[in-house]
Design a protein around this motif. Structure first.
Motif, PDB file in Angstrom:
ATOM      1  N   MET A   1      36.809  50.819  50.852  1.00 27.40           N
ATOM      2  CA  MET A   1      37.940  49.906  50.749  1.00 27.40           C
ATOM      3  C   MET A   1      38.506  49.925  49.340  1.00 27.40           C
ATOM      4  N   GLU A   2      39.782  49.843  49.242  1.00 31.63           N
ATOM      5  CA  GLU A   2      40.452  49.820  47.949  1.00 31.63           C
ATOM      6  C   GLU A   2      40.569  48.379  47.465  1.00 31.63           C
ATOM      7  N   GLU A   3      40.171  48.138  46.224  1.00 25.40           N
ATOM      8  CA  GLU A   3      40.187  46.781  45.678  1.00 25.40           C
ATOM      9  C   GLU A   3      41.202  46.630  44.545  1.00 25.40           C
ATOM     10  N   GLU A   4      42.163  47.528  44.425  1.00 30.63           N
ATOM     11  CA  GLU A   4      43.035  47.485  43.273  1.00 30.63           C
ATOM     12  C   GLU A   4      43.955  46.261  43.260  1.00 30.63           C
ATOM     13  N   ASN A   5      44.224  45.661  44.403  1.00 37.14           N
ATOM     14  CA  ASN A   5      45.087  44.481  44.441  1.00 37.14           C
ATOM     15  C   ASN A   5      44.339  43.194  44.135  1.00 37.14           C
ATOM     16  N   ILE A   6      43.023  43.242  44.160  1.00 39.10           N
ATOM     17  CA  ILE A   6      42.201  42.068  43.888  1.00 39.10           C
ATOM     18  C   ILE A   6      41.615  42.205  42.494  1.00 39.10           C
ATOM     19  N   SER A   7      41.796  41.206  41.671  1.00 30.68           N
ATOM     20  CA  SER A   7      41.289  41.256  40.309  1.00 30.68           C
ATOM     21  C   SER A   7      39.772  41.213  40.299  1.00 30.68           C
ATOM     22  N   ILE A   8      39.174  42.065  39.495  1.00 31.31           N
ATOM     23  CA  ILE A   8      37.716  42.098  39.378  1.00 31.31           C
ATOM     24  C   ILE A   8      37.201  40.783  38.799  1.00 31.31           C
ATOM     25  N   THR A   9      38.048  40.041  38.106  1.00 24.45           N
ATOM     26  CA  THR A   9      37.635  38.757  37.532  1.00 24.45           C
ATOM     27  C   THR A   9      37.379  37.705  38.603  1.00 24.45           C
ATOM     28  N   ASN A  10      37.804  37.971  39.835  1.00 22.55           N
ATOM     29  CA  ASN A  10      37.472  37.062  40.939  1.00 22.55           C
ATOM     30  C   ASN A  10      36.000  37.149  41.303  1.00 22.55           C
ATOM     31  N   PHE A  11      35.364  38.255  40.940  1.00 25.17           N
ATOM     32  CA  PHE A  11      33.981  38.488  41.338  1.00 25.17           C
ATOM     33  C   PHE A  11      32.985  38.371  40.187  1.00 25.17           C
ATOM     34  N   LEU A  12      33.411  38.722  38.987  1.00 21.64           N
ATOM     35  CA  LEU A  12      32.508  38.722  37.830  1.00 21.64           C
ATOM     36  C   LEU A  12      32.903  37.637  36.840  1.00 21.64           C
ATOM     37  N   LYS A  13      31.926  37.054  36.163  1.00 21.66           N
ATOM     38  CA  LYS A  13      32.193  35.990  35.194  1.00 21.66           C
ATOM     39  C   LYS A  13      32.622  36.528  33.833  1.00 21.66           C
ATOM     40  N   GLN A  14      32.318  37.786  33.543  1.00 19.53           N
ATOM     41  CA  GLN A  14      32.650  38.344  32.242  1.00 19.53           C
ATOM     42  C   GLN A  14      34.162  38.455  32.060  1.00 19.53           C
ATOM     43  N   ARG A  15      34.591  38.332  30.814  1.00 15.47           N
ATOM     44  CA  ARG A  15      35.998  38.490  30.448  1.00 15.47           C
ATOM     45  C   ARG A  15      36.080  39.452  29.270  1.00 15.47           C
ATOM     46  N   TYR A  16      37.281  39.902  28.953  1.00 14.80           N
ATOM     47  CA  TYR A  16      37.475  40.828  27.845  1.00 14.80           C
ATOM     48  C   TYR A  16      36.886  40.233  26.571  1.00 14.80           C
ATOM     49  N   PRO A  17      36.187  40.981  25.778  1.00 18.27           N
ATOM     50  CA  PRO A  17      35.932  42.417  25.813  1.00 18.27           C
ATOM     51  C   PRO A  17      34.658  42.809  26.554  1.00 18.27           C
ATOM     52  N   MET A  18      33.949  41.869  27.160  1.00 17.36           N
ATOM     53  CA  MET A  18      32.689  42.221  27.826  1.00 17.36           C
ATOM     54  C   MET A  18      32.855  42.565  29.305  1.00 17.36           C
ATOM     55  N   LEU A  19      34.034  42.414  29.855  1.00 17.47           N
ATOM     56  CA  LEU A  19      34.281  42.873  31.215  1.00 17.47           C
ATOM     57  C   LEU A  19      34.527  44.371  31.136  1.00 17.47           C
ATOM     58  N   LEU A  20      33.597  45.157  31.620  1.00 14.99           N
ATOM     59  CA  LEU A  20      33.662  46.604  31.439  1.00 14.99           C
ATOM     60  C   LEU A  20      34.179  47.345  32.666  1.00 14.99           C
ATOM     61  N   VAL A  21      34.142  46.740  33.828  1.00 16.24           N
ATOM     62  CA  VAL A  21      34.655  47.386  35.036  1.00 16.24           C
ATOM     63  C   VAL A  21      36.166  47.198  35.061  1.00 16.24           C
ATOM     64  N   ASP A  22      36.901  48.301  35.069  1.00 13.80           N
ATOM     65  CA  ASP A  22      38.357  48.213  35.118  1.00 13.80           C
ATOM     66  C   ASP A  22      38.899  48.198  36.545  1.00 13.80           C
ATOM     67  N   LYS A  23      38.217  48.907  37.433  1.00 15.67           N
ATOM     68  CA  LYS A  23      38.736  49.021  38.790  1.00 15.67           C
ATOM     69  C   LYS A  23      37.604  49.355  39.749  1.00 15.67           C
ATOM     70  N   VAL A  24      37.635  48.751  40.923  1.00 18.05           N
ATOM     71  CA  VAL A  24      36.707  49.105  41.992  1.00 18.05           C
ATOM     72  C   VAL A  24      37.452  50.056  42.915  1.00 18.05           C
ATOM     73  N   VAL A  25      36.953  51.275  43.024  1.00 17.10           N
ATOM     74  CA  VAL A  25      37.621  52.301  43.814  1.00 17.10           C
ATOM     75  C   VAL A  25      37.194  52.227  45.265  1.00 17.10           C
ATOM     76  N   ASP A  26      35.884  52.091  45.493  1.00 16.78           N
ATOM     77  CA  ASP A  26      35.364  52.106  46.853  1.00 16.78           C
ATOM     78  C   ASP A  26      34.030  51.388  46.877  1.00 16.78           C
ATOM     79  N   TYR A  27      33.749  50.731  47.971  1.00 14.12           N
ATOM     80  CA  TYR A  27      32.436  50.133  48.145  1.00 14.12           C
ATOM     81  C   TYR A  27      32.090  50.108  49.629  1.00 14.12           C
TER      82      TYR A  27
END
Length: 77
Positions: free
Chosen positions: A1-27
């Motif tokens: 599934m493509e997750e590019e329309n959903i912000s990764i910040t909805n799933f992880l608590k980290q924020r810049y600069p410690m949010l290291l995942v830029d995009k979820v391609v497939d899961y």
């Protein structure tokens, strides 16, 4: 599934600069594919080996942990 329309910040608590995942391609149930875009202007690159910029290994481990956290979160929902 493509997750590019959903912000990764909805799933992880980290924020810049410690949010290291830029995009979820497939899961799926067995794997998760994420992308991290590396640039020389990343704050971690500036002071790490002046003439040979290198991403610190401990942050690569953190990137893996964030990818795993995403997949665990998706399995629990």
């Amino acid at each position: 599934m493509e997750e590019e329309n959903i912000s990764i910040t909805n799933f992880l608590k980290q924020r810049y600069p410690m949010l290291l995942v830029d995009k979820v391609v497939d899961y799926n149930d067995k794997s998760t594919k994420t992308i991290k875009y590396f640039t020389n202007s990343d704050p971690f690159m500036l002071g790490h080996f002046k003439d040979f910029p290198m991403y610190p290994a401990v942050l690569l481990v953190e990137l893996l942990a964030q990818s795993i956290s995403f997949s665990i979160y998706k399995k629990s929902t």
